[in-house]
Motif scaffolding. Structure first.
Motif, PDB file in Angstrom:
ATOM      1  N   THR A 193     -36.558  52.970   0.385  1.00 26.38           N
ATOM      2  CA  THR A 193     -35.433  53.862   0.648  1.00 26.38           C
ATOM      3  C   THR A 193     -34.537  53.206   1.685  1.00 26.38           C
ATOM      4  N   VAL A 194     -33.255  53.143   1.378  1.00 23.68           N
ATOM      5  CA  VAL A 194     -32.254  52.661   2.332  1.00 23.68           C
ATOM      6  C   VAL A 194     -31.577  53.883   2.947  1.00 23.68           C
ATOM      7  N   GLN A 195     -31.558  53.940   4.272  1.00 25.35           N
ATOM      8  CA  GLN A 195     -30.943  55.060   4.977  1.00 25.35           C
ATOM      9  C   GLN A 195     -29.589  54.593   5.513  1.00 25.35           C
ATOM     10  N   MET A 196     -28.527  55.068   4.868  1.00 29.79           N
ATOM     11  CA  MET A 196     -27.184  54.533   5.107  1.00 29.79           C
ATOM     12  C   MET A 196     -26.345  55.475   5.960  1.00 29.79           C
ATOM     13  N   PRO A 197     -25.786  55.002   7.079  1.00 27.10           N
ATOM     14  CA  PRO A 197     -24.876  55.845   7.861  1.00 27.10           C
ATOM     15  C   PRO A 197     -23.545  56.025   7.144  1.00 27.10           C
ATOM     16  N   LEU A 198     -23.042  57.269   7.139  1.00 26.97           N
ATOM     17  CA  LEU A 198     -21.766  57.581   6.512  1.00 26.97           C
ATOM     18  C   LEU A 198     -20.666  57.716   7.565  1.00 26.97           C
ATOM     19  N   PRO A 199     -19.420  57.687   7.151  1.00 32.80           N
ATOM     20  CA  PRO A 199     -18.327  57.787   8.123  1.00 32.80           C
ATOM     21  C   PRO A 199     -18.385  59.044   8.990  1.00 32.80           C
ATOM     22  N   ARG A 206     -31.231  56.592  -0.133  1.00 30.98           N
ATOM     23  CA  ARG A 206     -31.269  56.275  -1.559  1.00 30.98           C
ATOM     24  C   ARG A 206     -32.428  55.319  -1.814  1.00 30.98           C
ATOM     25  N   GLN A 207     -33.068  55.479  -2.984  1.00 28.31           N
ATOM     26  CA  GLN A 207     -34.180  54.615  -3.354  1.00 28.31           C
ATOM     27  C   GLN A 207     -33.696  53.481  -4.262  1.00 28.31           C
ATOM     28  N   TYR A 208     -34.183  52.259  -3.969  1.00 25.68           N
ATOM     29  CA  TYR A 208     -33.847  51.093  -4.785  1.00 25.68           C
ATOM     30  C   TYR A 208     -35.106  50.263  -5.044  1.00 25.68           C
ATOM     31  N   SER A 209     -35.265  49.841  -6.286  1.00 27.34           N
ATOM     32  CA  SER A 209     -36.446  49.052  -6.654  1.00 27.34           C
ATOM     33  C   SER A 209     -36.413  47.681  -6.004  1.00 27.34           C
ATOM     34  N   LEU A 210     -37.583  47.210  -5.623  1.00 22.54           N
ATOM     35  CA  LEU A 210     -37.729  45.836  -5.144  1.00 22.54           C
ATOM     36  C   LEU A 210     -37.767  44.931  -6.370  1.00 22.54           C
ATOM     37  N   SER A 211     -36.834  44.015  -6.440  1.00 22.55           N
ATOM     38  CA  SER A 211     -36.637  43.246  -7.671  1.00 22.55           C
ATOM     39  C   SER A 211     -37.203  41.831  -7.607  1.00 22.55           C
ATOM     40  N   ARG A 212     -37.971  41.522  -6.557  1.00 28.73           N
ATOM     41  CA  ARG A 212     -38.643  40.231  -6.492  1.00 28.73           C
ATOM     42  C   ARG A 212     -39.900  40.372  -5.629  1.00 28.73           C
ATOM     43  N   ALA A 213     -40.915  39.583  -5.931  1.00 25.11           N
ATOM     44  CA  ALA A 213     -42.132  39.568  -5.111  1.00 25.11           C
ATOM     45  C   ALA A 213     -41.782  39.149  -3.690  1.00 25.11           C
ATOM     46  N   ASP A 214     -42.465  39.721  -2.696  1.00 25.72           N
ATOM     47  CA  ASP A 214     -42.171  39.364  -1.306  1.00 25.72           C
ATOM     48  C   ASP A 214     -43.469  39.170  -0.526  1.00 25.72           C
ATOM     49  N   ASN A 215     -43.321  38.581   0.659  1.00 26.88           N
ATOM     50  CA  ASN A 215     -44.473  38.355   1.536  1.00 26.88           C
ATOM     51  C   ASN A 215     -44.380  39.163   2.829  1.00 26.88           C
ATOM     52  N   THR A 251     -31.271  50.026   7.705  1.00 23.82           N
ATOM     53  CA  THR A 251     -32.507  50.771   7.958  1.00 23.82           C
ATOM     54  C   THR A 251     -33.187  51.009   6.624  1.00 23.82           C
ATOM     55  N   VAL A 252     -34.394  50.465   6.476  1.00 19.63           N
ATOM     56  CA  VAL A 252     -35.091  50.465   5.187  1.00 19.63           C
ATOM     57  C   VAL A 252     -36.524  50.939   5.401  1.00 19.63           C
ATOM     58  N   SER A 253     -37.028  51.768   4.475  1.00 23.64           N
ATOM     59  CA  SER A 253     -38.402  52.250   4.570  1.00 23.64           C
ATOM     60  C   SER A 253     -39.387  51.177   4.137  1.00 23.64           C
ATOM     61  N   VAL A 254     -40.658  51.387   4.462  1.00 24.72           N
ATOM     62  CA  VAL A 254     -41.704  50.555   3.873  1.00 24.72           C
ATOM     63  C   VAL A 254     -41.786  50.901   2.387  1.00 24.72           C
ATOM     64  N   PRO A 255     -42.351  50.028   1.554  1.00 28.54           N
ATOM     65  CA  PRO A 255     -42.345  50.259   0.104  1.00 28.54           C
ATOM     66  C   PRO A 255     -43.287  51.374  -0.328  1.00 28.54           C
ATOM     67  N   PHE A 256     -42.835  52.140  -1.297  1.00 27.06           N
ATOM     68  CA  PHE A 256     -43.665  53.139  -1.965  1.00 27.06           C
ATOM     69  C   PHE A 256     -43.339  53.113  -3.443  1.00 27.06           C
ATOM     70  N   GLY A 257     -44.095  53.873  -4.223  1.00 25.17           N
ATOM     71  CA  GLY A 257     -43.861  53.953  -5.660  1.00 25.17           C
ATOM     72  C   GLY A 257     -45.161  54.126  -6.406  1.00 25.17           C
ATOM     73  N   ALA A 258     -45.228  55.147  -7.256  1.00 27.54           N
ATOM     74  CA  ALA A 258     -46.467  55.470  -7.954  1.00 27.54           C
ATOM     75  C   ALA A 258     -46.739  54.557  -9.144  1.00 27.54           C
ATOM     76  N   VAL A 259     -45.693  53.955  -9.695  1.00 29.16           N
ATOM     77  CA  VAL A 259     -45.852  53.112 -10.886  1.00 29.16           C
ATOM     78  C   VAL A 259     -45.861  51.652 -10.462  1.00 29.16           C
ATOM     79  N   VAL A 260     -47.044  51.065 -10.424  1.00 29.80           N
ATOM     80  CA  VAL A 260     -47.177  49.668 -10.019  1.00 29.80           C
ATOM     81  C   VAL A 260     -47.946  48.894 -11.075  1.00 29.80           C
TER      82      VAL A 260
END
Length: 403
Positions: A193-199, A206-215, A251-260
């Motif tokens: 989840t990206v937590q975006m400040p508005l004007p 908003r939630q966005y999928s991680l699109s590449r493997a990470d370390n 500002t980004v959350s740690v990863p979550f997601g039920a479908v792995v």
């Protein structure tokens, strides 16, 4: 389990509450935000609120859960509960917030049902709410523990290292961590989840999928700008697309997601996606390529045309690195392609046009109607429902629990 006293009451009043659940949900949120405006800062999606989809999501979830308690008490909607719990965890939802929602929900039910709401009916629906709430609280506690975080500490600061334009509407962000706290790698298929400040000073998640493997040192997520075709412009996606650049801090959350991804069984895997639904598939394929998997892999993807196919360079590089992998594409605007794939078809995805591997597992992601059609075709082809997983974006979480 629902008590013997409450079960016949819920069974009898499901039609009544179901007929009014949209208005109940609307009033719930009106009460909630008037008494707790802080819930609009960093938790609830204002776009979904404005369109009414958040209210629809709550209504569908509550009715689905109540119906399961009455009709299939030994088989609760586990997919729905898991998806909701992961989304809650990605927002840092705490147990005490369930009490706030409860109080405003019961007030809304009383507003709408009026004299029809007897003390017995109120008590039965109170029981339904807390059965669902306590189930979610328990699951979320396990998710926080697995990530070694608390609701208050799911958020981290990440600096934008790269901003990559994938298509006219899609950008990929590569971010790097900027503190020394331990970061666990993501699991293939998860989102952040990206937590975006508005004007106006508030924050929107908003939630966005991680699109590449990470370390854990770097993370990659992909964003589609929401606009056009009669849709209201997406506040957060537009800000990310137009305003956030290399060097900015998110500002980004740690990863979550039920479908792995689960490749431990050693079975062939088929990935079927449409549009921006390609993003979790890209993450899974990246993990498989990084791990040197030798499993049979098939990617099926549908899009408007080749220029709309996001992440195609990364994905085809990963497919090429897998020794037993193939790719088939469907384009609504024709079958012209310059990509090194195994087949391109015009129109919408039709799985009958390809030869599916035996004993495979399936991962689906895309619009709800797309997943319904593909899943239906797979089951008609003899695929067991338990072998089909599907990822759902946005407030439509409840709609996909059709096991």
């Amino acid at each position: 389990m629902l008590s013997d006293k409450s079960r016949p009451i819920i069974k009898a009043t499901l039609p009544l509450v179901g007929a009014h659940i949209q208005e109940i949900s609307r009033r719930l949120y009106a009460h909630l935000f008037s008494t707790h405006p802080e819930f609009l800062d960093g938790i609830f999606n204002r776009g979904n609120q404005a369109q009414g989809t958040q209210q629809q999501a709550l209504a569908g979830s509550v009715i689905a859960f109540a119906g399961a308690l009455v009709n299939t008490p030994d088989r609760l909607p586990e997919n729905l509960l898991a998806r909701v719990a992961h989304k809650h965890a990605s927002l840092g939802i705490a147990p005490d917030q369930y009490q706030v929602v409860h109080d405003n929900l019961m007030r809304a039910i009383a507003d709408v049902l009026g004299e029809s709401l007897t003390p017995e009916i109120a008590a039965a629906w109170d029981e339904v709410y807390w059965l669902m709430a306590y189930t979610l609280i328990h699951v979320e506690a396990g998710l926080y523990s697995a990530r070694a975080v608390r609701p208050q500490t799911v958020w981290r600061q990440w600096e934008v290292e790269q901003k990559i334009r994938e298509t006219d509407d899609v950008v990929t962000f590569v971010v790097k961590r900027v503190d020394d706290r331990l970061v666990k790698p993501s699991l293939p298929g998860q989102y952040v989840t990206v937590q975006m400040p508005l004007p106006d000073g508030t924050r929107q998640p908003r939630q966005y999928s991680l699109s590449r493997a990470d370390n854990g040192e770097y993370r990659q997520f992909t964003v589609k700008r929401v606009h056009g075709a009669g849709k209201p412009e997406g506040q957060v996606s537009t800000l990310l697309y137009t305003q956030v650049n290399v060097g900015d801090v998110l500002t980004v959350s740690v990863p979550f997601g039920a479908v792995v991804l689960d490749d431990a069984a050693g079975r062939p895997m088929v990935f079927a996606s449409a549009g921006i639904g390609i993003t979790p598939m890209a993450g899974m394929l990246s993990h498989l390529a990084k791990a040197g998997s030798r499993l049979p892999i098939m990617l099926l993807h549908a899009d408007h045309d080749e220029d709309s196919f996001a992440l195609r360079g990364q994905i085809l590089a990963d497919i090429a690195a897998l020794p037993d992998a193939c790719t088939y594409l469907w384009y609504e605007r024709g079958s012209n392609s310059r990509l090194p794939v195994n087949g391109v078809f015009p129109g919408e995805m039709d799985i009958a046009q390809v030869s599916l591997p035996d004993n495979a597992t399936y991962h689906l992601c895309g619009p709800i109607p797309f997943m319904h059609e593909v899943r239906k075709a797979l089951i008609e082809d003899g695929i067991l429902p338990r072998d089909i997983q599907y990822e759902v974006f946005g407030p439509e979480l409840w709609q996909a629990d059709y096991e």
